[in-house]
Design a protein around this motif. Structure first.
Motif, PDB file in Angstrom:
ATOM      1  N   ARG A 139      31.993  -0.646  20.583  1.00 30.38           N
ATOM      2  CA  ARG A 139      32.091   0.265  19.598  1.00 30.38           C
ATOM      3  C   ARG A 139      32.083  -0.202  18.418  1.00 30.38           C
ATOM      4  O   ARG A 139      31.250   0.196  17.211  1.00 30.38           O
TER       5      ARG A 139
ATOM      6  N   ALA B  61      28.323  -0.870  17.153  1.00 29.30           N
ATOM      7  CA  ALA B  61      27.568   0.174  16.522  1.00 29.30           C
ATOM      8  C   ALA B  61      28.447   0.773  15.322  1.00 29.30           C
ATOM      9  O   ALA B  61      27.595   1.113  14.495  1.00 29.30           O
TER      10      ALA B  61
ATOM     11  N   GLU C 186      26.878  -1.018  12.545  1.00 32.03           N
ATOM     12  CA  GLU C 186      25.386  -0.943  12.603  1.00 32.03           C
ATOM     13  C   GLU C 186      24.314  -2.037  12.881  1.00 32.03           C
ATOM     14  O   GLU C 186      23.385  -2.404  12.272  1.00 32.03           O
TER      15      GLU C 186
ATOM     16  N   ALA D 298      23.814  -2.949  16.145  1.00 33.20           N
ATOM     17  CA  ALA D 298      23.473  -2.585  17.825  1.00 33.20           C
ATOM     18  C   ALA D 298      21.878  -2.979  17.895  1.00 33.20           C
ATOM     19  O   ALA D 298      21.753  -3.429  19.008  1.00 33.20           O
TER      20      ALA D 298
END
Length: 167
Positions: free
Chosen positions: A61, A64, A67, A69
């Motif tokens: 999480r 993500a 940013e 990922a």
């Protein structure tokens, strides 16, 4: 290793590696936050996390949210073949507790960027020679120092090669 690099889409990428259990004590959140800075300063940087554990969902999480990922892979736990992952990496980071992975990284010729761990880093990581030890305690400074050191190594091919040879 070349086939693994190709399969993972890491051709012409600079790889930052973490190997270990995905637990809170390992402070992998520090590495994720540092990598968010690294990928802005080093085009083509990629973060590879080998291991599994109870902190994985939270870390995914956070990846993500930060940013990062697209440039991060949670490879899962590896018992056999983990050596190949060390071989395709450029730098190893241990942002929290641990120790065995430091000696494994050095044995594979990887410079190590680490914080205070179980004590082996004091004996194994020679600052500026085989890697860097980060002794600061507060998270913001640790994240900043990890980002600086990793960016420095990935951006300076001569320094990276000299540290690989020394490792």
């Amino acid at each position: 290793v070349p086939l693994l690099r190709q399969r993972l889409g890491l051709t012409n990428r600079r790889v930052v590696l973490f190997v270990g259990a995905l637990t809170a004590e390992k402070r992998i959140d520090r590495l994720l936050r540092a990598f968010a800075h690294v990928r802005r300063s080093v085009p083509g940087a990629f973060l590879l996390l080998v291991g599994d554990g109870p902190d994985r969902a939270r870390l995914e999480r956070l990846t993500a949210e930060l940013e990062i990922a697209p440039d991060t892979l949670f490879a899962g736990q590896m018992i056999e073949g983990v050596s190949d992952y060390y071989e395709l990496a450029d730098v190893f980071v241990l942002p929290g507790l641990g120790g065995l992975a430091v000696s494994e990284a050095l044995a594979h010729g990887l410079p190590v960027v680490c914080t205070r761990g179980d004590g082996c880093e004091v004996d194994l990581v020679q600052p500026g020679v085989t890697g860097f030890r980060i002794d600061e305690a507060d998270d913001a400074t640790v994240v900043q120092r990890i980002a600086e050191r990793v960016s420095e190594l990935l951006s300076n091919g001569q320094q990276l090669q000299a540290m690989r040879e020394a490792a």
